[in-house]
Enzyme design. Structure first.
Site, PDB file in Angstrom:
ATOM      1  N   CYS A   1      -1.163   0.696   7.373  1.00 39.78           N
ATOM      2  CA  CYS A   1      -2.587   0.377   7.574  1.00 39.78           C
ATOM      3  C   CYS A   1      -3.005  -0.850   6.769  1.00 39.78           C
ATOM      4  O   CYS A   1      -3.156  -1.940   7.301  1.00 39.78           O
ATOM      5  CB  CYS A   1      -3.484   1.558   7.217  1.00 39.78           C
ATOM      6  SG  CYS A   1      -3.272   2.980   8.311  1.00 39.78           S
ATOM      7  N   ARG A   2      -3.198  -0.668   5.467  1.00 39.37           N
ATOM      8  CA  ARG A   2      -3.815  -1.732   4.677  1.00 39.37           C
ATOM      9  C   ARG A   2      -2.914  -2.933   4.454  1.00 39.37           C
ATOM     10  O   ARG A   2      -3.340  -4.080   4.654  1.00 39.37           O
ATOM     11  CB  ARG A   2      -4.292  -1.157   3.331  1.00 39.37           C
ATOM     12  CG  ARG A   2      -5.405  -0.119   3.515  1.00 39.37           C
ATOM     13  CD  ARG A   2      -5.614   0.706   2.257  1.00 39.37           C
ATOM     14  NE  ARG A   2      -4.446   1.546   1.982  1.00 39.37           N
ATOM     15  CZ  ARG A   2      -4.302   2.298   0.901  1.00 39.37           C
ATOM     16  NH1 ARG A   2      -5.248   2.286  -0.026  1.00 39.37           N
ATOM     17  NH2 ARG A   2      -3.237   3.051   0.739  1.00 39.37           N
ATOM     18  N   SER A   3      -1.657  -2.705   4.026  1.00 43.48           N
ATOM     19  CA  SER A   3      -0.821  -3.881   3.702  1.00 43.48           C
ATOM     20  C   SER A   3      -0.357  -4.662   4.937  1.00 43.48           C
ATOM     21  O   SER A   3      -0.314  -5.898   4.869  1.00 43.48           O
ATOM     22  CB  SER A   3       0.338  -3.526   2.762  1.00 43.48           C
ATOM     23  OG  SER A   3       1.222  -2.607   3.326  1.00 43.48           O
TER      24      SER A   3
ATOM     25  N   ASN B   1       2.436   1.450   4.226  1.00 44.85           N
ATOM     26  CA  ASN B   1       2.752   0.162   4.884  1.00 44.85           C
ATOM     27  C   ASN B   1       2.521   0.252   6.394  1.00 44.85           C
ATOM     28  O   ASN B   1       3.270  -0.335   7.178  1.00 44.85           O
ATOM     29  CB  ASN B   1       4.186  -0.309   4.558  1.00 44.85           C
ATOM     30  CG  ASN B   1       4.493  -1.750   4.976  1.00 44.85           C
ATOM     31  OD1 ASN B   1       5.628  -2.064   5.336  1.00 44.85           O
ATOM     32  ND2 ASN B   1       3.521  -2.635   4.966  1.00 44.85           N
TER      33      ASN B   1
ATOM     34  N   ASP C   1      -8.153   3.840   1.668  1.00 42.88           N
ATOM     35  CA  ASP C   1      -7.152   4.217   2.667  1.00 42.88           C
ATOM     36  C   ASP C   1      -7.858   4.738   3.916  1.00 42.88           C
ATOM     37  O   ASP C   1      -8.572   5.739   3.850  1.00 42.88           O
ATOM     38  CB  ASP C   1      -6.276   5.313   2.046  1.00 42.88           C
ATOM     39  CG  ASP C   1      -5.100   5.654   2.932  1.00 42.88           C
ATOM     40  OD1 ASP C   1      -5.107   5.288   4.117  1.00 42.88           O
ATOM     41  OD2 ASP C   1      -4.175   6.307   2.422  1.00 42.88           O
TER      42      ASP C   1
ATOM     43  N   CYS D   1       0.872  -1.184   0.000  1.00 43.68           N
ATOM     44  CA  CYS D   1       0.000   0.000   0.000  1.00 43.68           C
ATOM     45  C   CYS D   1       0.906   1.230   0.000  1.00 43.68           C
ATOM     46  O   CYS D   1       2.083   1.118  -0.356  1.00 43.68           O
ATOM     47  CB  CYS D   1      -0.975  -0.027   1.172  1.00 43.68           C
ATOM     48  SG  CYS D   1      -0.188  -0.012   2.798  1.00 43.68           S
TER      49      CYS D   1
END
Ligand code: 4NP
Length: 155
Positions: A13-15, A11, A123, A8
């Site tokens: 939050c999402r990934s 690196n 995001d 993401c």
């Protein structure tokens, strides 16, 4: 061994959430010796940081412990990883612009979703707390399908 890299922007939050969820699925199914994963950001803004506290707390409620530290994607990653799964269209553009990326190596995480196929994982960084649960819902549904696909390939 099949190796998966989740990517993401930050690196944090999402990934890292995708990594924590996918790792839990791998462990639950006893696939540690045949499938592994890691995560990275297209930016290095948060280099060395743990995942965002809100992301870690929301994930912990579902039993996922997010322990990874942020790092920026590296050109060696294109040789190291079979699959690079990005969170959104902007991540995809950024990754595809790097030298050494291979044809057919990059997918969006939600390309494997049945319910939100091909969409972006939004995001959550600047949004409200609801965004973090939404991210986990999207990731869990799509990564379950992605794991089935990888398992079929190695069977
Ligand atoms: P992520 O969220 O890409 O899911 O880790 C973000 C975290 C931080 C920033 C952007 C996105 N930032 O600009 O600091």
């Amino acid at each position: 061994m099949r190796k998966v890299l989740f990517v993401c922007l930050g690196n944090i939050c999402r990934s890292p959430a995708a990594e924590g969820i996918f790792e839990a699925m791998i462990n639950r199914q006893g696939l540690e010796r045949v499938i592994s994963c890691d995560s990275a950001g297209t930016s290095g803004y948060h280099q060395g940081d743990l995942a965002d506290k809100r992301m870690r707390e929301t994930a912990e409620k579902r039993g996922y412990k997010l322990t990874s530290r942020s790092r920026q994607i590296d050109l060696h990653d294109f040789n190291e990883f079979d699959y690079i799964l990005v969170a959104d269209e902007s991540n995809k553009r950024n990754v595809l612009s790097l030298p050494g990326v291979k044809e057919g190596q990059v997918f969006k995480i939600l390309d494997f979703s049945l319910e939100n196929k091909g969409e972006d994982v939004p995001d959550p960084y600047y949004g409200g707390d609801k965004g973090f649960d939404l991210v986990l819902n999207l990731l869990e549904e799509s990564l379950k399908n992605f794991l089935s696909k990888v398992k079929k390939e190695i069977a």
